[in-house]
Design a protein around this motif. Structure first.
Motif, PDB file in Angstrom:
ATOM      1  N   GLU A   9      40.477  42.976  43.898  1.00 52.24           N
ATOM      2  CA  GLU A   9      40.715  43.858  42.753  1.00 52.24           C
ATOM      3  C   GLU A   9      40.618  43.054  41.459  1.00 52.24           C
ATOM      4  N   ALA A  10      41.145  41.812  41.530  1.00 50.41           N
ATOM      5  CA  ALA A  10      41.164  40.981  40.324  1.00 50.41           C
ATOM      6  C   ALA A  10      39.764  40.500  39.946  1.00 50.41           C
ATOM      7  N   VAL A  11      38.880  40.277  40.954  1.00 47.37           N
ATOM      8  CA  VAL A  11      37.549  39.738  40.639  1.00 47.37           C
ATOM      9  C   VAL A  11      36.546  40.844  40.281  1.00 47.37           C
ATOM     10  N   SER A  12      36.866  42.080  40.634  1.00 44.02           N
ATOM     11  CA  SER A  12      35.869  43.137  40.404  1.00 44.02           C
ATOM     12  C   SER A  12      35.465  43.317  38.936  1.00 44.02           C
ATOM     13  N   PRO A  13      36.354  43.154  37.958  1.00 43.50           N
ATOM     14  CA  PRO A  13      35.921  43.308  36.570  1.00 43.50           C
ATOM     15  C   PRO A  13      34.842  42.315  36.147  1.00 43.50           C
ATOM     16  N   PHE A  14      34.802  41.136  36.816  1.00 37.90           N
ATOM     17  CA  PHE A  14      33.799  40.141  36.425  1.00 37.90           C
ATOM     18  C   PHE A  14      32.394  40.678  36.700  1.00 37.90           C
ATOM     19  N   ALA A  15      32.233  41.301  37.841  1.00 37.20           N
ATOM     20  CA  ALA A  15      30.924  41.862  38.200  1.00 37.20           C
ATOM     21  C   ALA A  15      30.562  43.006  37.248  1.00 37.20           C
TER      22      ALA A  15
END
Lengths: 169, 624
Positions: free
Chosen positions: B569-575
């Motif tokens: 959930e935390a890494v999804s905004p990077f994409a």
């Protein structure tokens, strides 16, 4: 692995028998069933035997997970597969192994593999995030250059339009 | 001046100090040569044992008594210790002078043991001869004086053993007395007087005919000093009564009652005496109209509720506990809730009772402020106990409701899951089903048929307790994980929601990189190792151990999945941000190429314009 005793080899064979049940291989035909890498990792953890409690990264599992990610499976899918395999291993173990001590060995190994899968998936996700962050920085640099170019193009256009108009007059 | 001793044995009391003295001629002698001073107004008490033939003994003791009493009476403001010592020296001189003045009294003398009480907290004891002073403290009798006999002094100098001293023919011969010489050496001791202490001043006619154990027993009997003095005399008489017997018993004031004792006694009584007032106030404040007591007579309602609380507070005040009020509040609230009652009437009832109690306390306070203050504190405590009991009951109800809601939610999700897809039942093509991440579904039921048995839960607790004990003190994350594992694995409902909640707490706030995320998995791995090894250390059957490990492993896997879900959930905004940036770049590139095309068109047009202006033969050669 070379130190495996006959008993432990036999025990691992008994676990290996559960492969079809755990991975539901019949549903997937010739294709590698999802979560196969987790089951293989479980067998490897059982082969290590006494060291199964040790914390560490299973490179085979790491490679398998990385390969699946490279083929386009998402981290969520990998995690869901691992969870499914874990649940099925637990159920199958309850049914197939009568001795509590045997069950405990498998449960310990399965939990270890579950944590390792989660770690590898998280590691991959974090590394992807780092790559995404770097790629975004590159994109932003390119955008700045493109904006400069657009500025120059606009000045050039204005000059050309002016000269064309003057010449026509 | 002559001071008559209260030979009738009456107890005199001053400032809490109680004193009584008694004297008897004995069964053998015909005259009583003992004398006593009992002067509460000067805090002076003394026993004298006169000696010398032909009535000289009683003259000596009475002369000393009068001289000492007079000396103390006329010298105020002196240091008590010096005063008593000098008073005895004065008595010595008076007896000596009297013996010198009258040939019949030559050689007379007297022993003396005198005690002066200072501020009821100190006792100064001075003595000459073999009259004694004893102190009884905490049931133990101890002598405050040492006999001034020749044998005793020989023992002190090491010239005589204790056994030899007992058999010595001169064991009763005094080495010091008042009157043999103009001056003598006076021994003075000072002791702190504690509440409940008892002192005894006596002549040798008492301790010579009664054992120390018997004296200790009588002195510690708790009887009034006058009875004790009389009984001591009786004791000596029963022991033979070969000499005159005198005894003065001094009892130190008792310790002032503590606030707890005051509340237990006069506080509880004052409260109980005002119970009718309490009922009256409760009635005035509308207790009888409260829905809780609907259907009851007013008197019955008051008896059932107000009087019960009044009694509960009374008993709690009496015993310094809160159990009665606690039980009252629990019964009242529990009964009301069981009948399906609502919160508001109960709150109203408790408020009425609380305010009535406060009014009664205020009235007690107005009548007796110090007692009122103590009652105020005690009754406030009782009311707080009642509130706590209500709070506990409400918390219990909340837990029930919470459980019911979770079960309801789980049932609802299962119903939704078995319903046909929404697209098939509706014709709307606009609906897009949100992707459901399997491990993030809080309602997912664990593969845990039959739930977790109490035996397994107990084993789980043991395993995790051992694991926690083995965890290094600074490994806070591991401890947090072990605590979470206990909650998740003992969750009888088998839902995954507790794992998700625990994961969120464990995840907390952290950077999305290796240094932020990997310690989390290190801790999870560490917790796994701890639990796996601890399970073998509990004392349980293999079957129970296996079940406990299975439950913990399930919980661990769920927790790990939930934590990983949070990482994803935390890494999804990077994409997402990268996609946005890439889209913008493409847009800018398009814009650049569009502008480039436009510029090319313009240049071409400009070249054509120039070309037109050239001579015919030069046209067509202009480049653009």
């Amino acid at each position: 692995m070379g130190d495996m005793t006959e008993d432990s080899a036999e025990f691992i064979d008994r676990v290996r028998v559960l492969r079809d049940e755990v991975l539901a291989t019949a549903e997937h035909g010739d294709r590698d069933p999802p979560g196969a890498e987790v089951f293989e990792a479980l067998l490897r953890a059982l082969q290590i035997g006494g060291d199964s409690l040790a914390s560490g990264l299973d490179l085979g599992l790491h490679d398998a997970v990385t390969r699946r990610l490279a083929w386009g499976d998402s981290e969520e899918v990998l995690l869901a597969d691992a969870e499914m395999v874990f649940d099925r291993i637990m159920t199958a173990t309850e049914r197939a192994f009568r001795e509590p001590a045997d069950r405990m060995v498998i449960v310990e190994a399965a939990t270890q593999v579950a944590v390792t899968v989660a770690r590898v998936v998280s590691l991959a996700a974090v590394q992807r995030a780092a790559r995404d962050r770097a790629a975004r920085l590159r994109e932003e640099m390119a955008q700045r250059q493109l904006k400069d170019v657009i500025g120059k193009q606009r000045a050039s256009l204005m000059r050309l339009e002016y000269e064309t108009r003057t010449d026509q007059e | 001046m002559t001071t008559q001793p209260p030979l009738d044995g009456r107890t005199v009391s001053t400032g809490g100090l109680r004193v009584a003295g008694d004297s008897h001629v004995g069964k053998v002698r015909t005259t009583n040569e003992d004398a006593m001073v009992v002067e509460p107004e000067r805090n002076l008490y003394a026993v004298f044992d006169g000696m010398g033939g032909a009535n000289a003994g009683d003259v000596a003791s009475q002369t000393a008594r009068d001289a000492i009493s007079s000396y103390v009476a006329h010298r105020r403001g002196m240091d008590p210790k010096s005063l008593l010592e000098q008073a005895l020296q004065h008595g010595c001189h008076a007896v000596f002078s009297a013996s010198q003045a009258n040939r019949d009294h030559a050689g007379m003398g007297t022993t003396a043991v005198a005690c002066m009480i200072v501020d009821n907290t100190r006792a100064i004891v001075a003595h000459v001869g073999d009259s004694r002073a004893y102190l009884l403290r905490n049931g133990r009798l101890q002598a405050l004086t040492r006999d001034h006999t020749i044998v005793e002094e020989l023992v002190d100098k090491g010239l005589l053993s204790l056994d030899e001293a007992e058999r010595h023919p001169y064991k009763n011969v005094l080495s010091r007395n008042l009157g043999a010489r103009p001056e003598t050496r006076v021994d003075v001791v000072e002791i702190e007087l504690r509440p409940g202490d008892r002192m005894l001043l006596c002549s040798d006619g008492l301790y010579g005919y009664a054992s120390a154990e018997a004296i200790q027993y009588l002195l510690g009997s708790g009887d009034a000093p006058e009875h004790v003095a009389r009984d001591l005399i009786e004791l000596a008489l029963r022991g033979g009564g070969g000499d005159n017997v005198s005894a003065i018993v001094i009892e130190a004031p008792p310790a002032p009652p503590t606030s707890t004792q005051v509340v237990r006694t006069s506080g509880a009584l004052a409260w109980w005496q005002r119970r009718q007032r309490f009922l009256q106030i409760a009635r005035e404040r509308g207790l009888t109209r409260n829905p809780i007591v609907r259907g009851l007579d007013a008197e019955e309602a008051l008896d059932l509720v107000a009087l019960s609380l009044c009694q509960a507070i009374f008993h709690d005040l009496e015993k310094s506990t809160g159990v009665n009020v606690w039980t009252f509040a629990q019964n009242l609230a529990g009964g009301w809730f069981e009948r399906g009652g609502e919160w508001a009437p109960l709150r109203g009832m408790i408020d009425i009772l609380g305010m009535s109690a406060r009014s009664v306390v205020d009235e007690i306070r107005a009548a007796d402020p110090p007692l009122g203050f103590l009652i105020d504190v005690a009754v406030s405590r009782a009311l707080v106990v009642a509130e706590l009991a209500l709070g506990g009951l409400l918390a219990e109800r909340l837990r029930h409701i919470d459980g019911e809601l979770i079960a309801l939610h789980g049932a609802m999700q299962e119903t939704i899951d078995v319903l046909p897809p929404l697209e098939e039942t509706t014709n709307s093509g606009e609906f897009v089903e949100q992707q459901t991440i399997p491990f993030m579904r809080p309602d997912r039921v664990m593969t845990n048929p039959g739930g977790v048995s109490p035996e397994t839960i107990s084993a789980i607790e043991k395993v995790l307790t051992i694991a926690r004990a083995r965890t290094p003190p600074r490994a806070e994350a591991v401890k947090q994980i072990l605590t979470a594992l206990q909650a998740i694995s003992s969750d009888d409902g088998g839902h995954f929601s507790s794992a998700v909640l625990a994961a969120r707490e464990i995840y907390g706030v952290r950077t999305v990189d290796d240094s932020g995320i990997m310690p989390l998995f290190d801790a999870l791995d560490q917790a796994r190792i701890m639990t796996a090894s601890s399970v073998h250390q509990i004392s349980a059957t293999d079957v129970v151990k296996a079940k406990a490990l299975r439950a913990i492993s399930f919980a661990h896997q769920r927790l790990v999945s939930a934590v990983t879900g949070l990482v994803l959930e935390a890494v999804s905004p990077f994409a997402d941000r990268l996609r946005d940036a890439q889209a913008l770049t493409v847009q800018l590139r398009d814009q650049v190429s569009g502008t480039e095309r436009k510029r090319a068109d313009l240049e071409k047009k400009f070249a054509e314009t120039i070309d037109q202006s050239l001579p015919w033969e030069k046209r067509g050669e202009t480049e653009w």
